[in-house]
Design a protein around this motif. Structure first.
Motif, PDB file in Angstrom:
ATOM      1  N   GLU A 137     -29.156  18.768  13.490  1.00 37.73           N
ATOM      2  CA  GLU A 137     -28.777  17.845  13.981  1.00 37.73           C
ATOM      3  C   GLU A 137     -26.687  18.235  13.197  1.00 37.73           C
ATOM      4  N   ALA A 138     -27.390  18.028  12.146  1.00 35.74           N
ATOM      5  CA  ALA A 138     -25.730  18.441  10.872  1.00 35.74           C
ATOM      6  C   ALA A 138     -25.094  19.425  11.167  1.00 35.74           C
ATOM      7  N   ALA A 139     -25.832  20.755  11.589  1.00 36.20           N
ATOM      8  CA  ALA A 139     -25.372  22.165  12.067  1.00 36.20           C
ATOM      9  C   ALA A 139     -25.146  21.652  12.842  1.00 36.20           C
ATOM     10  N   ASN A 140     -25.297  21.780  14.224  1.00 35.76           N
ATOM     11  CA  ASN A 140     -24.620  20.876  15.310  1.00 35.76           C
ATOM     12  C   ASN A 140     -22.887  20.420  14.949  1.00 35.76           C
ATOM     13  N   ARG A 141     -23.378  19.781  14.497  1.00 34.12           N
ATOM     14  CA  ARG A 141     -22.482  18.777  14.441  1.00 34.12           C
ATOM     15  C   ARG A 141     -21.544  19.379  13.170  1.00 34.12           C
TER      16      ARG A 141
END
Length: 393
Positions: free
Chosen positions: A351-355
């Motif tokens: 999720e951190a990578a996607n954001r």
């Protein structure tokens, strides 16, 4: 030390077994309570004495829990495979037999049923709920149990053949022959979208819903904490911090509650480390609501709740954390076999990578020590968003 006791795997609780169960009560903060009687029946008096000694020497709870589990399995396997208790130190022949029973070629097994673990040994382990998976063991599991075997041998002041070249060579060849692909700990990551569905599944106001909501939010938002870390969390590890701004770039943005979580010793830290992470906003509110409604002022944060709504004084076990996640997946209409508690950890980084959050910033919260390990989740996200896999669409 008391003499070793040879016994079958399944028998009524004898006086010796009851005595060992009472001895294991001293480790009730570490060992799962529901496994106490099982371990008491599997372990010897010497085994229990060794575990209590390791606990007194300050060995980490998670490490000791894994050692106890592995020791119970090794004792059961040896009793079934040889008809005798586990010898100390183990001869090289027994170590090689262990590798042969757990890492084997599925294609050859289909042609020759004597290849790999004998049927009667497998049946005995399954009846004792010590073996569930089909096929050869994962190489990581075999290596971990051999490592536990080696650690326990050294702690008894003995030397064995576990580090010898013959076993290393046999292990390397067996891993190649078993050809078992490496499985992810959770086949799917619990990303923000999945987390929202899980939270919807526990949106009621029962104590169990308040607990599960707080658990999921805390585990995810604190960097994707391991299930052992979630289970070990205590009220004394929580410290209120000054509120922080919703958007640090906007001076007058609304304040959010902030909480520091002291993790102490984790899987990748030493006893001298004092690691902590921050919890901000909604997870803090959910966690404090649970503690208030459950009237928990000290001790374990997340506890078992029985069918009548009574809250146990004991902490949830790591396995319970996993089962809670799977149960909520099922209620949310998701396939629980695709998820495990580790999905919260992988999901946080995904999720951190996607954001678009930089990897070093995410690692400050997840506390990953290996950039290579953490970067795998970022690489997967970048590949899905990149152009390289879209040359033909």
């Amino acid at each position: 030390m008391p003499p070793r006791v040879s016994r079958p795997l399944k028998e009524p609780l004898s006086t010796a077994t009851l005595k060992r169960a009472e001895e294991l009560d001293a480790l009730d903060a570490i060992l799962p309570f529901d496994r106490r009687d099982q371990l008491a029946a599997l372990l010897t008096d010497d085994d229990v004495a060794t575990l209590k000694h390791l606990a007194s020497e300050g060995m980490g709870d998670n490490t000791l829990r894994a050692l106890a589990s592995d020791l119970g399995y090794l004792e059961a396997w040896c009793q079934l495979a040889t008809g005798t208790p586990l010898p100390w130190p183990a001869p090289e022949s027994l170590l090689l037999k262990f590798v042969a029973h757990h890492l084997w070629d599925p294609l050859r097994r289909a042609e020759d049923q004597s290849h790999g673990m004998p049927v009667e040994v497998e049946a005995g382990l399954r009846s004792g709920r010590l073996l569930r998976a089909d096929g050869p063991h994962a190489p990581e599991t075999v290596r971990r149990r051999l490592t536990s075997w080696s650690i326990l041998t050294r702690w008894r002041g003995l030397t064995g053949a576990i580090d010898g070249p013959s076993l290393k060579s046999a292990l390397r060849l067996a891993v190649r022959a078993s050809a078992r692909p490496r499985q992810r700990k959770s086949r799917q990551a619990v990303t923000g979208e999945i987390l929202a569905k899980l939270l919807d599944a526990c949106a009621d106001e029962r104590l169990v819903d308040l607990r599960d909501r707080a658990l999921l939010l805390t585990a995810f938002a604190s960097g994707g904490r391991r299930r052992s870390e979630v289970a070990a969390l205590r009220v004394e590890d929580l410290t209120d911090e000054d509120p922080v701004l919703t958007d640090p770039s906007i001076p007058h943005s609304p304040p959010l509650p902030c909480l520091a979580i002291r993790l102490g010793r984790t899987k990748t830290t030493t006893s001298d480390d004092d690691e902590h992470v921050l919890l901000i906003g909604r997870p803090v509110t959910a966690l404090k609501r649970w503690l208030e409604e459950a009237d928990i002022k000290e001790g374990p944060v997340f506890r078992r709740i029985d069918h009548w709504g009574n809250i146990d004084r004991r902490a949830l076990t790591p396995q319970s954390v996993n089962l809670i996640l799977k149960n909520r997946c099922k209620q949310a209409g998701l396939d629980p076999t695709l998820f495990s508690a580790h999905g919260l950890r992988s999901g946080y980084l995904t999720e951190a990578a996607n954001r678009g959050i930089p990897l070093p910033e995410a690692m400050q919260q997840s506390l990953h020590k290996s950039v290579t390990q953490a970067a795998r989740y970022y690489n997967d996200a970048e590949r899905k968003q990149g152009r390289a896999a879209r040359l033909v669409t």
